[in-house]
Design a protein around this motif. Structure first.
Motif, PDB file in Angstrom:
ATOM      1  N   LEU A  55      -6.045   3.981  -4.821  1.00  0.00           N
ATOM      2  CA  LEU A  55      -6.563   3.039  -5.782  1.00  0.00           C
ATOM      3  C   LEU A  55      -7.225   3.620  -6.914  1.00  0.00           C
ATOM      4  O   LEU A  55      -8.082   4.649  -6.646  1.00  0.00           O
ATOM      5  CB  LEU A  55      -7.418   1.770  -5.038  1.00  0.00           C
ATOM      6  N   SER A  56      -7.332   2.805  -8.120  1.00  0.00           N
ATOM      7  CA  SER A  56      -8.406   3.201  -9.280  1.00  0.00           C
ATOM      8  C   SER A  56      -9.619   2.818  -8.772  1.00  0.00           C
ATOM      9  O   SER A  56     -10.611   3.706  -9.125  1.00  0.00           O
ATOM     10  CB  SER A  56      -7.891   2.719 -10.553  1.00  0.00           C
ATOM     11  N   TYR A  92      -4.145   2.570 -20.515  1.00  0.00           N
ATOM     12  CA  TYR A  92      -4.240   1.751 -19.458  1.00  0.00           C
ATOM     13  C   TYR A  92      -4.262   2.400 -18.114  1.00  0.00           C
ATOM     14  O   TYR A  92      -3.747   3.435 -18.061  1.00  0.00           O
ATOM     15  CB  TYR A  92      -3.264   0.830 -19.438  1.00  0.00           C
ATOM     16  N   ILE A  93      -5.345   1.940 -17.231  1.00  0.00           N
ATOM     17  CA  ILE A  93      -5.293   2.527 -15.994  1.00  0.00           C
ATOM     18  C   ILE A  93      -4.793   1.653 -15.140  1.00  0.00           C
ATOM     19  O   ILE A  93      -5.120   0.455 -14.850  1.00  0.00           O
ATOM     20  CB  ILE A  93      -7.089   2.522 -15.576  1.00  0.00           C
ATOM     21  N   LYS A  94      -3.719   2.126 -14.224  1.00  0.00           N
ATOM     22  CA  LYS A  94      -3.083   1.454 -13.175  1.00  0.00           C
ATOM     23  C   LYS A  94      -4.268   0.973 -11.819  1.00  0.00           C
ATOM     24  O   LYS A  94      -4.738   1.941 -11.500  1.00  0.00           O
ATOM     25  CB  LYS A  94      -1.911   2.225 -12.527  1.00  0.00           C
ATOM     26  N   TRP A  95      -4.145  -0.155 -11.582  1.00  0.00           N
ATOM     27  CA  TRP A  95      -5.154  -0.380 -10.370  1.00  0.00           C
ATOM     28  C   TRP A  95      -4.832   0.268  -9.064  1.00  0.00           C
ATOM     29  O   TRP A  95      -5.516   0.583  -8.223  1.00  0.00           O
ATOM     30  CB  TRP A  95      -5.187  -1.716 -10.312  1.00  0.00           C
ATOM     31  N   ARG A  96      -3.502   0.560  -9.091  1.00  0.00           N
ATOM     32  CA  ARG A  96      -2.967   1.728  -7.784  1.00  0.00           C
ATOM     33  C   ARG A  96      -1.727   2.347  -8.158  1.00  0.00           C
ATOM     34  O   ARG A  96      -1.100   1.918  -8.974  1.00  0.00           O
ATOM     35  CB  ARG A  96      -2.607   0.410  -6.600  1.00  0.00           C
ATOM     36  N   THR A 103      -0.417  -3.316 -14.180  1.00  0.00           N
ATOM     37  CA  THR A 103      -1.782  -4.200 -14.157  1.00  0.00           C
ATOM     38  C   THR A 103      -2.761  -3.182 -13.937  1.00  0.00           C
ATOM     39  O   THR A 103      -2.514  -2.163 -13.165  1.00  0.00           O
ATOM     40  CB  THR A 103      -1.689  -5.315 -13.563  1.00  0.00           C
ATOM     41  N   ASN A 104      -3.764  -3.228 -14.801  1.00  0.00           N
ATOM     42  CA  ASN A 104      -5.160  -2.780 -14.325  1.00  0.00           C
ATOM     43  C   ASN A 104      -6.122  -3.756 -13.627  1.00  0.00           C
ATOM     44  O   ASN A 104      -5.782  -4.752 -13.234  1.00  0.00           O
ATOM     45  CB  ASN A 104      -5.881  -2.372 -15.413  1.00  0.00           C
ATOM     46  N   ALA A 105      -7.313  -3.207 -13.330  1.00  0.00           N
ATOM     47  CA  ALA A 105      -8.607  -3.970 -12.793  1.00  0.00           C
ATOM     48  C   ALA A 105      -9.507  -3.799 -13.580  1.00  0.00           C
ATOM     49  O   ALA A 105     -10.325  -2.577 -13.439  1.00  0.00           O
ATOM     50  CB  ALA A 105      -8.607  -3.702 -11.271  1.00  0.00           C
ATOM     51  N   ILE A 106     -10.257  -4.916 -14.485  1.00  0.00           N
ATOM     52  CA  ILE A 106     -11.395  -4.466 -15.107  1.00  0.00           C
ATOM     53  C   ILE A 106     -12.406  -4.153 -14.466  1.00  0.00           C
ATOM     54  O   ILE A 106     -13.243  -3.087 -15.235  1.00  0.00           O
ATOM     55  CB  ILE A 106     -11.628  -5.962 -15.894  1.00  0.00           C
ATOM     56  N   ASP A 151      -9.670 -10.454 -15.715  1.00  0.00           N
ATOM     57  CA  ASP A 151      -9.412  -9.762 -14.792  1.00  0.00           C
ATOM     58  C   ASP A 151      -8.588  -8.778 -14.826  1.00  0.00           C
ATOM     59  O   ASP A 151      -8.963  -7.367 -14.354  1.00  0.00           O
ATOM     60  CB  ASP A 151      -9.322 -10.177 -13.248  1.00  0.00           C
ATOM     61  N   TYR A 152      -7.392  -8.990 -15.565  1.00  0.00           N
ATOM     62  CA  TYR A 152      -6.588  -7.856 -15.795  1.00  0.00           C
ATOM     63  C   TYR A 152      -5.564  -7.952 -17.053  1.00  0.00           C
ATOM     64  O   TYR A 152      -5.611  -9.066 -17.604  1.00  0.00           O
ATOM     65  CB  TYR A 152      -5.510  -7.632 -14.429  1.00  0.00           C
TER      66      TYR A 152
END
Length: 325
Positions: A55-56, A92-96, A103-106, A151-152
């Motif tokens: 996970l990020s 962009y940062i992948k959340w996983r 998608t990312n997670a802010i 959020d994303y």
């Protein structure tokens, strides 16, 4: 100073961990390397389970710990992993790490950006600052809807989400993201006369969302975020104090009945409760809760620890050491 202090508090929320000592001090890097890292150097979610998620959130939390403890070489390695495995198209940062993830997670992005900015100053590495600026611009240019941050962002569909989680509106969130005032004001519109806060806000319908079961980590973070804005939460504060006076603060509660829905205790909850009381000036109560949480965490089984819990405990310890040298 209050804003800076709360930023440190939010960055240092606690979690559940069994204590592991080496020469009288916890060797965090050794544990992570031996139990939470695969052969490529990437962090997995559960100890000794290389098939658990990457996970990020995990890499961001470890970056935060490393910059707070001024471990430059280890921080640089995590930045390399971030760029090689998590950052998509340089922006962009992948959340996983998962095939097809778009998608990312802010909240994880904000944590990473904050760590990069701090590292740029401490380690005098302007490349970190440039990366932080690039990531921040990506969020500010794409991850809003109706003037609110969400959020994303799904870059495969070029579509932002439709809600913002209120526990995400931390001091770092407000300090890093430009034009975040509209999102920040959501915290001031909450009813301070009710015990539990809504968890999120739908930016399309402009309505708050309330779960039937509340998680105390979220509730405490929202209360801390409100305190950062000078907003008291008297109903929540009194209820929390009553729970502590009865001897236990559980991890989850029924929103309407105000009764626990789970029997487990979490050091994450107690650490946040201690920080909350510290923030509102009840230092004695904060210290009592910290003492209790230290006893509790020694009883936990390390094989069940998610990396989130493991590293957050140590982030809390670092914060406490800095406040009480």
């Amino acid at each position: 100073m209050k804003r800076i202090a709360l930023l440190l508090i939010i960055l240092c929320i606690g979690g559940v961990i069994v204590i592991m000592l080496f020469d009288g001090q916890t060797d965090v890097k050794k544990i992570i390397k031996e139990r939470y890292t695969n052969q490529q150097g990437l962090i997995h979610a559960y100890p000794d389970q290389t098939n658990s998620e990457y996970l990020s959130e995990s890499i961001g939390l470890y970056m935060e710990y490393l910059v707070n403890t001024k471990q430059e070489d280890a921080f640089e390695k995590q930045v390399d992993h971030l760029k090689a495995s998590f950052i998509k198209d340089g922006t962009y940062i992948k959340w996983r790490l998962k095939d097809g993830e778009t998608t990312n997670a802010i909240i994880d992005d904000v944590r990473i950006i904050a760590s990069l900015k701090k590292a740029a100053e401490i380690f005098d590495q302007q490349a970190y600052r440039k990366l932080a600026v690039k990531l921040t611009q990506s969020i500010s240019q794409t991850q809003t809807r109706n003037g609110y941050y969400v959020d994303y962002y799904d870059w495969s569909f070029e579509d932002p989400g439709d809600q913002i989680t209120l526990s995400y509106i931390t001091p770092a969130f407000c300090d890093i993201l430009p034009d975040s005032e509209k999102t920040e004001r959501l915290l001031s519109s909450l009813d301070e006369g009710t015990v539990f806060f809504p968890e999120s806000f739908n930016v399309t319908t402009e309505a708050y969302n309330k779960n039937a079961e509340v998680h105390m980590v979220d509730q405490l973070l929202i209360a801390l975020n409100r305190e950062n804005q000078g907003l008291p939460s008297p109903a929540f504060r009194q209820w929390l104090t009553d729970q502590w006076n009865q001897g236990t603060i559980y991890g989850r509660y029924d929103r309407k009945r105000l009764e626990p829905t789970a029997s487990h205790e979490s050091v994450a909850v107690y650490a946040l409760a201690a920080f909350y009381y510290q923030q509102i000036g009840e230092q004695d109560r904060a210290e009592d809760i910290i003492t209790y949480s230290e006893t509790l965490y020694r009883e936990m089984r390390d094989e069940e620890l998610h990396f989130f819990d493991f590293i957050h405990y140590h982030l809390s310890n670092e914060y406490i050491k800095r406040r009480n040298p």
